[in-house]
Motif scaffolding. Structure first.
Motif, short mmCIF file in Angstrom:
data_model
loop_
_atom_site.label_atom_id
_atom_site.label_comp_id
_atom_site.label_asym_id
_atom_site.label_seq_id
_atom_site.Cartn_x
_atom_site.Cartn_y
_atom_site.Cartn_z
N ASP A 66 -29.00 34.66 90.71
CA ASP A 66 -27.89 35.36 90.28
C ASP A 66 -27.88 36.64 91.03
N SER A 100 -29.76 28.02 79.32
CA SER A 100 -30.39 29.44 79.35
C SER A 100 -31.26 29.60 78.21
N ARG A 134 -35.65 28.57 76.78
CA ARG A 134 -36.89 29.33 77.33
C ARG A 134 -38.07 29.18 77.08
N GLY A 149 -30.67 41.37 86.93
CA GLY A 149 -29.24 41.83 87.29
C GLY A 149 -28.66 42.35 85.70
N ARG A 150 -28.90 41.58 84.86
CA ARG A 150 -28.18 41.85 83.54
C ARG A 150 -29.14 42.25 82.49
N TYR A 167 -21.02 32.92 89.48
CA TYR A 167 -22.23 31.90 89.70
C TYR A 167 -21.68 30.84 90.75
N HIS A 178 -36.24 41.75 81.18
CA HIS A 178 -37.16 40.56 80.64
C HIS A 178 -38.72 41.09 80.26
N ASP A 215 -33.79 33.83 95.28
CA ASP A 215 -33.48 34.17 93.94
C ASP A 215 -31.90 33.63 93.61
N THR A 241 -36.46 32.24 90.44
CA THR A 241 -35.31 32.88 89.62
C THR A 241 -36.06 33.13 88.14
N SER A 242 -35.15 33.78 87.40
CA SER A 242 -35.67 34.34 86.11
C SER A 242 -34.85 33.22 85.12
N LYS A 243 -34.20 32.19 85.63
CA LYS A 243 -33.66 31.08 84.93
C LYS A 243 -34.76 30.24 84.51
N GLU A 302 -32.06 25.13 83.15
CA GLU A 302 -30.90 25.69 84.05
C GLU A 302 -31.19 25.00 85.44
N LYS A 359 -42.39 37.14 90.69
CA LYS A 359 -41.97 36.08 91.73
C LYS A 359 -42.83 36.08 92.90
O1 LIG Z 1 -31.48 39.04 84.05
C1 LIG Z 1 -30.45 38.53 84.63
O2 LIG Z 1 -29.78 39.21 85.08
C2 LIG Z 1 -30.58 37.01 85.29
C3 LIG Z 1 -31.35 37.05 86.65
O3 LIG Z 1 -31.46 35.86 87.18
P1 LIG Z 1 -32.21 35.59 88.58
O4 LIG Z 1 -33.58 35.76 88.59
O5 LIG Z 1 -31.40 36.74 89.53
O6 LIG Z 1 -31.93 34.15 89.11
O7 LIG Z 1 -30.96 36.13 84.54
C4 LIG Z 1 -30.64 35.96 83.08
O8 LIG Z 1 -29.27 35.85 82.89
C5 LIG Z 1 -28.81 34.67 83.54
C6 LIG Z 1 -27.16 34.65 83.37
O9 LIG Z 1 -26.67 35.72 84.03
C7 LIG Z 1 -29.32 33.47 82.79
O10 LIG Z 1 -28.87 32.18 83.48
C8 LIG Z 1 -30.91 33.38 82.82
O11 LIG Z 1 -31.44 32.48 82.15
C9 LIG Z 1 -31.49 34.87 82.54
O12 LIG Z 1 -32.91 34.83 82.75
#
Ligand SMILES: O=C(O)[C@@H](COP(=O)(O)O)O[C@H]1O[C@H](CO)[C@@H](O)[C@H](O)[C@H]1O
Length: 251
Positions: A8, A125, A128, A161-162, A17, A165, A6, A40-42, A46, A172
Motif C-alpha cells: 500500500d 484483510s 488476521r 499508512g492508515r 490499490y 498495528h 511494500d 507487507t502488513s497485509k 490478501e 519487516k
Molecule cells: O496500515 C496500513 O495502512 C496498511 C499498510 O499496508 P502495507 O504494509 O503498506 O502493504 O495495512 C492495513 O490496511 C490495508 C488496507 O489499506 C489492509 O489491506 C491491510 O490488511 C492492513 O494491514
C-alpha cells in the motif's frame, strides 16, 4: 539483485490499490530474472490474491514481518505473536481506559469504510493471524502512553499508512534478512527495498538501495542506512516504476 517491496502506497496506489503504472517495470524485472518479494502488513489471504494478480511466484512476508511464507504457502516461519495474545492485551488496555477502535470492532462494514477495499479484499484483510490494526481515538499524549503500555506487555506498535498495528516484536527488516538467507542465499548484487511508511523503515535500513516512495501523507522517510537512498518524485506505483527504471538503466 533482489527487489523487496511494500504494497500500500508503494507498489499499490494508496487510494485505488492499482499497480497499473508499475506493470512495465515488473515485466522488465521478470525478463531479467530479478525476483520481486512482497513485504507487507497485509494478511496471507490478501497476499495469495495479490501474488496471483501480479503474476509473482516468490516467497512473501505478511503482517509487518510476523511470518515468512514459501511461494507455495506450505512453509511458514513465524516471527510474530498470535492475534489472540494481542486481543487479550487490547482488552486490558481498554480496562486501563485507553480509547481506540481496532479491526475486531470494525467488522466487515467498518473495514470497507476505513480502507475502501471491496468486500472480498476486506474479508481477506480481516483474516488476521499476527497483527491487530487500530485507529486511535484519544489525544496524542494518551496515544504515547498507550504505545509505552503496549511495549511493557512485550509487544509493540508500528505505524502503517492508515493504521497503528499492535503486534509482536518483529519487523519487516528482520523478516527480509531471514527470507533472503533462507530462499536467496546465492543472491548477487544489491537488495533493493521500496517503502513509504514508518513500518517500512526497518526494511529500508537493511537494504543496499533504499527507495523511499513519496508518501500520500506525512513526511518523507529518512532510514538510517549506510546504503544508497533514493527519494522518488512520484507517489505509489509511479514512484516505484520511476526508481526501478532508473536502477535498471545503470545495470
Ligand atoms: O496500515 C496500513 O495502512 C496498511 C499498510 O499496508 P502495507 O504494509 O503498506 O502493504 O495495512 C492495513 O490496511 C490495508 C488496507 O489499506 C489492509 O489491506 C491491510 O490488511 C492492513 O494491514
Amino acid at each position: 539483485m533482489l527487489v523487496v517491496s511494500d504494497l500500500d502506497g508503494t507498489l499499490l496506489d494508496h487510494h485505488t490499490y492499482s499497480f497499473e503504472p508499475a506493470k512495465q517495470a515488473l515485466t522488465e524485472l521478470a525478463h531479467r530474472n530479478i525476483p520481486v518479494v512482497l513485504n507487507t502488513s497485509k494478511t496471507r489471504t490478501e497476499l495469495v490474491q495479490i501474488l496471483s494478480d501480479l503474476q509473482l511466484t516468490t516467497p512473501y512476508i505478511v503482517e509487518n514481518g510476523s511470518a515468512i511464507y514459501s511461494a507455495d504457502g506450505q512453509q511458514c516461519d513465524v516471527l510474530g505473536k498470535p492475534r489472540e495474545v494481542l486481543l487479550k492485551a487490547l482488552d486490558q488496555a481498554r480496562e486501563q481506559g485507553f480509547s481506540f477502535q481496532s479491526y475486531r470492532d470494525f467488522g466487515l462494514a467498518g473495514v470497507i469504510e476505513h480502507t475502501g477495499l471491496d468486500q472480498a479484499a476486506a474479508e481477506a484483510s480481516l483474516a488476521r493471524e499476527f497483527t491487530e490494526p487500530l485507529i486511535w481515538k484519544g489525544s496524542a499524549k494518551q496515544r504515547s502512553s498507550f504505545v509505552h503500555w503496549i511495549q511493557a506487555q512485550g509487544l509493540q506498535c508500528l505505524e502503517g499508512g492508515r493504521f497503528l498495528h499492535v503486534m509482536g516484536r518483529c519487523d519487516k527488516g528482520v523478516a527480509m534478512q531471514r527470507l533472503i538467507k533462507t530462499y536467496y542465499p546465492e543472491n548477487e548484487g544489491p537488495v533493493v527495498a521500496l517503502g513509504d511508511s514508518d513500518n517500512d523503515t526497518a526494511m529500508l535500513a537493511r537494504a543496499n538501495i533504499a527507495v523511499c516512495i513519496r508518501p500520500a501523507s506525512g513526511e518523507r522517510l529518512a532510514p538510517a542506512t549506510r546504503g544508497t537512498i533514493i527519494h522518488t518524485e512520484a507517489f505509489g506505483p509511479e514512484g516505484w516504476a520511476e526508481a526501478l527504471n532508473d536502477i535498471l538503466k545503470n545495470r
